[in-house]
Design an enzyme around this catalytic site. Structure first.
Site, mmCIF file in Angstrom:
data_model
loop_
_atom_site.group_PDB
_atom_site.id
_atom_site.type_symbol
_atom_site.label_atom_id
_atom_site.label_comp_id
_atom_site.label_asym_id
_atom_site.label_seq_id
_atom_site.Cartn_x
_atom_site.Cartn_y
_atom_site.Cartn_z
ATOM 1 N N ASP A 63 -8.852 14.655 9.906
ATOM 2 C CA ASP A 63 -8.545 13.428 10.648
ATOM 3 C C ASP A 63 -9.817 12.744 11.145
ATOM 4 O OD1 ASP A 63 -5.825 13.505 10.427
ATOM 5 O OD2 ASP A 63 -5.515 14.573 12.309
ATOM 6 N N HIS A 65 0.831 -1.210 0.000
ATOM 7 C CA HIS A 65 0.000 0.000 0.000
ATOM 8 C C HIS A 65 0.868 1.263 0.000
ATOM 9 C CE1 HIS A 65 -3.638 2.387 1.104
ATOM 10 N NE2 HIS A 65 -2.733 3.155 1.683
ATOM 11 N N GLU A 66 1.795 1.334 0.936
ATOM 12 C CA GLU A 66 2.619 2.553 1.023
ATOM 13 C C GLU A 66 3.496 2.701 -0.210
ATOM 14 O OE1 GLU A 66 1.315 4.290 3.109
ATOM 15 O OE2 GLU A 66 0.480 2.787 4.472
HETATM 16 N N1 BES Z 1 -1.703 8.033 3.917
HETATM 17 C C1 BES Z 1 -2.304 7.064 4.750
HETATM 18 C C2 BES Z 1 -2.369 7.470 6.198
HETATM 19 C C3 BES Z 1 -3.190 8.706 6.477
HETATM 20 C C4 BES Z 1 -4.355 8.979 5.787
HETATM 21 C C5 BES Z 1 -2.778 9.579 7.456
HETATM 22 C C6 BES Z 1 -5.070 10.134 6.069
HETATM 23 C C7 BES Z 1 -3.500 10.720 7.741
HETATM 24 C C8 BES Z 1 -4.656 11.004 7.039
HETATM 25 C C9 BES Z 1 -1.594 5.717 4.630
HETATM 26 O O1 BES Z 1 -1.147 5.428 3.344
HETATM 27 C C10 BES Z 1 -2.606 4.662 4.954
HETATM 28 O O2 BES Z 1 -3.582 4.593 4.260
HETATM 29 N N2 BES Z 1 -2.343 3.873 5.978
HETATM 30 C C11 BES Z 1 -3.190 2.769 6.342
HETATM 31 C C12 BES Z 1 -2.652 1.544 5.660
HETATM 32 C C13 BES Z 1 -3.637 0.510 5.273
HETATM 33 C C14 BES Z 1 -4.837 1.001 4.531
HETATM 34 C C15 BES Z 1 -2.938 -0.589 4.465
HETATM 35 C C16 BES Z 1 -3.138 2.617 7.853
HETATM 36 O O3 BES Z 1 -2.346 3.309 8.488
HETATM 37 O O4 BES Z 1 -3.884 1.822 8.401
HETATM 38 ZN ZN ZN Z 2 -2.786 5.133 2.011
#
Ligand code: BES
Ligand code: ZN
Length: 614
Positions: free
Chosen positions: A386, A308-309
């Protein structure tokens, strides 16, 4: 909404270059007048005061010749002095005003400039409670020897450690000089050098223009292990070897993604494993993904998060949503690409199981969301970005793209997506930009496959459209049979054929438990399969939620240990929510929270306090 009018005639028409047309409801900046094109940071990391102190030099690009005010985003920053620097390098003091603090958006910093100078320098300090930083004492880390600090800038927390235009509308390059205590390593979302001496001073350069939410820093006792020609893992000593093993397929993931979507454009892809208090699963900081240690499960079952990342290196970091209302462009595309990576590296069976679990969980989540929160394109004016975090931009977004994939076929759809990444590379866009590109390059070239009404339904209407195809996993059929038999009392817990189940089969099984499971059922499962002792965070948190629902109070010590140790919101907030539903559960939750609080990230503290009404 203007977006809707595009469809008024029933056909998609080309939108007039909406690039930079829509303003960001979460930023005070006025990038149409003047925008930041480069930042030079010079900061000291002071663990005793819990502050970053120094200066940020902002190189400006003026668009409005009459403009004389630079408006920046800040939150809880102490501004000591602002200088305007002219083309000859001469610095003069500039007047500035810091507006009253808005609880969601912080304080606009207005700098008066007598001329459209090329650069301003802001001398400032962050506050100990900066929402985008977590400061940890040595005794809160795994070795107990050194303190640790890390940032999390997305969605709008970069402004709590750097005064800047905190909107993904604006992209800039950056350099940094960071001074930190000797023996500690500093890493950033930039050109990290694994062989850098731990001599107290680190310099960084990021030559690709990025939005503010991708600014990242971490400082701590960090070791490095190479895992490939352009990949490495940074982590605290206790986990660095285990993590390097867990993430050994990262290069294979990059190669698989490149073969569908074009070259990886960020040179290196390293992973930083953070302390367990990291509030997210992962964060796509360019060149250095930040990740929770809870995905180091020992069997690679949770490395989909790395996929994902990594996928964000195309969808998000390269082609960026211009504001959070179009987050599906980041997260939906990324969830789609993530699943393609998992399929390419681990096979269709595994990729499908992940899809089925996500789709089922999205349907249950959507059933509880207001219609407005079920839309892919949302109105977030006045709303903390958020707070609105749901599975919708992720899973409904991916579902929409899977719908397009199924209609056009991969032969056509894959090259289209690749060309879309190329076309909008290093740009920030809104949904209309995607739609115009889609209309011109896909819809009009392959007429009759997808109607404008179908697109409109996916983007602007609640629910999951009937045009969605449901993923199906044959391996889950066997899990469902076992779950049904167990719940009907015809199959003993010990006879469940789970010896070789992988994580996602367990998630399917736990999700099949009724809203109100019976305690005896959970005890039998626990006796046979030791679920309360699971070291897998995804299994554990679903199991603990079910345990609280059933009133299985014997598990409380394990629950307490889990939520005290882990700060990842996705894994612990649902447990707090479930506990808060009964008075006795709530008292138990508050007691754990009081112990855990000092070790939690500010974001996690905020989420938990909201649930517990503190
Ligand atoms: N970019 C996001 C994290 C995020 C989104 C931080 C919105 C602040 C505001 C990151 O890529 C993400 O989606 N992380 C998920 C991973 C999962 C969907 C595989 C997480 O942290 O759970
Ligand atoms: Zn993401």
């Amino acid at each position: 909404m203007r977006l809707i009018s595009l469809f008024a005639t029933g056909v998609l028409v080309l939108a007039a270059t909406p690039l930079l047309a829509e303003s960001d409801p979460h930023s005070y900046a006025e990038p149409q007048r003047v925008s930041v094109r480069a930042i030079a940071l010079d900061l000291d990391v002071d663990f005793a005061k819990r502050e970053l102190a120094g200066s940020a030099e902002l190189a400006l690009q003026w668009h409005d010749p009459k403009a004389r005010t630079l408006v920046l985003d800040t939150r809880d920053l102490v501004i000591d002095k602002v200088e305007a620097i002219d083309a000859s390098g001469k610095a003069t003091r500039a007047r500035f005003k810091l507006a009253a603090r808005d609880p969601i958006f912080g304080s606009a910093l207005r700098i008066d400039l007598r001329a459209p100078v090329p650069t301003v320098r802001i001398h400032y300090r962050s506050r100990p409670e900066a929402s985008g930083l977590q400061w940890m004492k040595a005794e809160q880390t795994s070795s107990g020897k050194h303190p640790f600090m890390f940032s999390q800038s997305q969605a709008i927390h970069a402004r709590s450690w750097i005064p800047l235009q905190d909107t993904p509308h604006v992209r800039f390059t950056y350099t940094a000089r960071i001074k930190a205590p000797k023996a500690l390593r500093v890493v950033m979302s930039a050109d990290n050098d694994a062989r850098h001496a731990l001599d107290g001073e680190f310099r960084f350069r990021m030559e690709q223009a990025i939005p503010a939410y991708l600014l990242a820093i971490a400082v701590g006792e960090l070791e490095v292990r190479e895992t490939g020609p352009r990949t490495a893992v940074y982590a605290e000593p206790y986990i660095v070897d285990k993590a390097a093993k867990e993430f050994e397929d990262t290069e294979a993931m990059i190669v698989a993604t490149e073969s569908i979507y074009g070259p990886y454009r960020w040179e290196r892809y390293d992973i930083l494993v953070l302390p367990a208090s990291f509030p997210f699963g992962g964060m796509e900081n360019p060149r250095l993904t930040f990740a929770t240690p809870t995905i180091v499960a020992g069997d690679k079952s949770l490395v989909g998060l790395i996929a994902h990342e990594l996928a964000h290196s195309w969808s998000g970091n390269l082609v960026t949503n211009a504001n959070a209302q179009h987050m599906w462009l980041n997260e939906g595309f990324t969830s789609y690409v993530e699943n393609r990576i998992v399929e390419a590296v681990y096979g269709k069976e595994v990729a499908t199981m992940q899809l089925v679990v996500d789709e089922q969980e999205l349907r249950s989540e959507m059933a509880k969301l207001e219609p407005a929160a079920q839309l892919l394109v949302t109105d977030l004016k006045g709303i903390d970005p958020d707070d609105g975090l749901t599975g919708v931009p992720y899973d409904k977004g991916r579902w929409f793209l899977r719908f397009l994939e199924s209609r056009y076929g991969r032969d056509v759809f894959d090259p289209f997506v690749r060309a879309y990444f190329d076309h909008f590379a290093f740009k920030s866009i809104v949904t209309d930009d995607f739609l115009a590109y889609y209309e011109q390059n896909l819809a009009s070239r392959h007429p009759g496959k997808v109607s404008a009404a179908q697109i409109k339904e996916w983007l602007y209407e609640p629910g999951i459209p009937a045009t969605a195809s449901n993923a199906h996993s044959a391996r889950f059929d066997a899990v469902d049979v076992a779950a049904a038999g167990f719940l009907a009392g015809t199959l003993a817990a010990t006879d469940i054929p789970a010896q070789h189940w992988v994580t996602y089969e367990w998630l399917r099984f736990i999700n099949a438990l009724p809203e109100q499971p019976r305690v005896e059922q959970l005890k039998a499962l626990d006796a046979a399969w030791k679920l309360s002792a699971s070291g897998n965070g995804e299994i554990a948190f679903r199991w603990y939620v079910a345990s609280v629902r059933a009133g299985y109070t014997e598990v409380r010590p394990q629950i307490a240990a889990f939520i005290e140790r882990i700060g990842r919101r996705k894994l612990i907030v649902p447990i707090y929510e479930e506990l808060a539903k009964s008075e006795d559960g709530k008292q138990f939750a508050i007691a754990i929270y009081r112990k855990a609080k000092a070790g939690y990230h500010p974001l996690t503290q905020g989420s938990v306090e909201k649930v517990l009404g503190l």
